[in-house]
Design a protein around this motif. Structure first.
Motif, PDB file in Angstrom:
ATOM      1  N   HIS A 179       0.871  -1.174   0.000  1.00 19.26           N
ATOM      2  CA  HIS A 179       0.000   0.000   0.000  1.00 19.26           C
ATOM      3  C   HIS A 179       0.912   1.229   0.000  1.00 19.26           C
ATOM      4  CE1 HIS A 179      -3.436  -2.557   1.175  1.00 19.26           C
ATOM      5  NE2 HIS A 179      -2.592  -3.153   1.995  1.00 19.26           N
ATOM      6  N   CYS A 214      -4.639   5.691   0.014  1.00 17.81           N
ATOM      7  CA  CYS A 214      -3.670   4.710  -0.440  1.00 17.81           C
ATOM      8  C   CYS A 214      -3.293   5.097  -1.860  1.00 17.81           C
ATOM      9  CB  CYS A 214      -4.278   3.320  -0.404  1.00 17.81           C
ATOM     10  SG  CYS A 214      -3.114   2.067  -0.964  1.00 17.81           S
ATOM     11  N   GLU A 216      -1.105   3.369  -3.868  1.00 16.54           N
ATOM     12  CA  GLU A 216      -0.492   2.260  -4.621  1.00 16.54           C
ATOM     13  C   GLU A 216      -1.605   1.245  -4.858  1.00 16.54           C
ATOM     14  OE1 GLU A 216       3.044   1.780  -5.221  1.00 16.54           O
ATOM     15  OE2 GLU A 216       2.433   0.040  -6.405  1.00 16.54           O
ATOM     16  N   TYR A 217      -1.801   0.876  -6.114  1.00 16.54           N
ATOM     17  CA  TYR A 217      -2.912  -0.034  -6.408  1.00 16.54           C
ATOM     18  C   TYR A 217      -2.758  -1.329  -5.611  1.00 16.54           C
ATOM     19  CZ  TYR A 217      -6.312  -2.949  -8.596  1.00 16.54           C
ATOM     20  OH  TYR A 217      -7.373  -3.791  -8.778  1.00 16.54           O
ATOM     21  N   CYS A 218      -3.797  -1.677  -4.836  1.00 17.31           N
ATOM     22  CA  CYS A 218      -3.661  -2.802  -3.916  1.00 17.31           C
ATOM     23  C   CYS A 218      -4.863  -3.734  -3.982  1.00 17.31           C
ATOM     24  CB  CYS A 218      -3.481  -2.273  -2.491  1.00 17.31           C
ATOM     25  SG  CYS A 218      -4.820  -1.183  -1.985  1.00 17.31           S
ATOM     26  N   HIS A 222      -8.967  -0.564  -3.701  1.00 18.16           N
ATOM     27  CA  HIS A 222      -7.874   0.397  -3.524  1.00 18.16           C
ATOM     28  C   HIS A 222      -8.402   1.837  -3.438  1.00 18.16           C
ATOM     29  CE1 HIS A 222      -4.537   2.995  -4.641  1.00 18.16           C
ATOM     30  NE2 HIS A 222      -5.162   3.306  -5.754  1.00 18.16           N
ATOM     31  N   MET A 225      -9.762   3.107   0.011  1.00 16.41           N
ATOM     32  CA  MET A 225      -8.863   2.874   1.141  1.00 16.41           C
ATOM     33  C   MET A 225      -8.362   4.251   1.557  1.00 16.41           C
ATOM     34  SD  MET A 225      -5.669   0.290   1.478  1.00 16.41           S
ATOM     35  CE  MET A 225      -4.597   0.370   2.903  1.00 16.41           C
TER      36      MET A 225
HETATM   37 CU1  CUA Z   1      -4.019   0.059  -0.349  1.00 16.03          CU
HETATM   38 CU2  CUA Z   1      -4.166   0.888  -2.539  1.00 16.03          CU
END
Ligand code: CUA
Length: 345
Positions: A179, A214, A216-218, A222, A225
């Protein structure tokens, strides 16, 4: 922005800095922008100049036959090109240096912070929410120690003290995938890589409520988040931290007693903690003070009873893919549960 939660209207922007780190970054962004604007204008002017010059040359060639390259003209072209290359290299190195110097000056805030004056917060990324634990704070904010750890989710409170600014160290880790922690108004981004704890320093100089996300693609949720940073005057922060150190209050009427019973006997207690009860699950957020939070489901919906009910009964509808399972409850039990949860300020 978030239409349903009117108190969260501060603009979420790295160009609206509310702390020294973000201020440095914002200056860097403006420096890059203005240098690029000047370069663009100069290049366009040179291009237009070249077209105009060529048009005249072509007209002259029509009249008097082909143009022979003149040695002194060739030399001038080469010297212009050489100067342009030199200016480009110097500009690029200038920008590189500015970037480096900004990074250094942001780092210095952490290096020079006195450990006794630092507010330390552990932040763990989960798919898709933020676990927030206050592990250490300056003595003036009250008793510290292992029994005093404050645990919450998706909401970070920090003090704003113009006399004695409080540096905040966010210790970052991830529970599952990568993340990235980002509060544009306060700092740059920092990745949370599972098994590689790291930290980022920030400081709020302006009272306000700032969105974080967040970066960063998670996975599926995502985009949902998110979290909230509440930067508040010292007295308010003190009161908040003091409240967070307390266990949940005892139910004060029969409906609330029933509500707590529903919580402890249903699947809720397997994943969530409510300090002061038998519920000690660590899978989902600590709910000891859930009613005091501004948002639910990591910013997916505002924290009001209607949305809370919808979230409990059918979380997949609110946030498809969420790890929170459905909880089938009759209307009476749901009402009681809501009434109990609303007491957890
Ligand atoms: Cu955690 Cu995107």
């Amino acid at each position: 922005m978030f239409g349903c939660a009117p108190e969260l209207h501060s603009s979420e922007s790295a160009l609206n800095p509310a702390g020294p780190q973000a201020e440095r970054l914002s200056s860097l962004i403006w420096l890059f922008t203005w240098v690029c604007v000047v370069v663009y204008v100069l290049v366009m002017a040179a291009l237009v100049g070249a077209f105009v010059h060529r048009r005249h040359g072509a007209a002259a060639a029509d009249d008097n036959g082909p143009i022979e390259p003149e040695p002194h003209y060739e030399r001038r072209v080469w010297s212009v090109v050489a100067v342009a290359i030199g200016v480009t290299v110097v500009t690029l190195f200038g920008l590189l240096f500015a970037d480096f110097a900004t990074g250094r000056s942001i780092e210095r805030f952490g290096r020079h912070a006195s450990p006794d004056e630092t507010l330390r917060i552990e932040i763990v990324g989960h798919q898709w929410w933020w676990e927030v634990r206050y592990v250490d704070w300056p003595q003036r904010f009250g008793e510290r120690g292992p029994s005093n750890i404050v645990s919450g989710a998706n909401e970070i409170h920090v003090p704003v003290d113009p006399q004695h600014p409080v540096p905040v160290e966010c210790q970052l880790d991830s529970h599952d995938v990568i993340h990235s922690f980002w509060v544009p108004n306060l700092q740059g981004k920092k990745d949370l890589v599972p098994g590689h704890p790291t930290s980022i320093w920030l400081r709020a100089d302006r009272v306000g409520t700032y969105w974080g996300e967040c970066a960063e693609y998670c996975g599926y949720q995502h985009a949902q988040m998110r979290f909230v940073v509440v930067a508040e005057p010292v007295e308010q922060f003190n009161a908040w931290l003091d409240l967070q150190r307390h266990s949940a209050p005892e139910p004060s009427n029969l409906v609330q007693v029933l509500g707590r019973d529903v919580f402890l006997r249903s699947s809720c207690a397997m994943c969530h903690t409510i300090q002061g009860t038998d519920a000690a699950g660590r899978v989902g957020p600590d709910l000891t003070h859930v009613a005091g939070r501004k948002v639910l489901a990591a910013g997916a919906v505002p924290n009001v009873p209607g949305h809370l009910a919808g979230w409990i009964v059918d979380p997949q509808r609110v946030k498809p893919g969420t790890r929170m399972p459905q909880t089938a409850l009759g209307p009476l039990h749901l009402r009681a549960l809501l009434e109990y949860l609303e007491t957890l300020k």
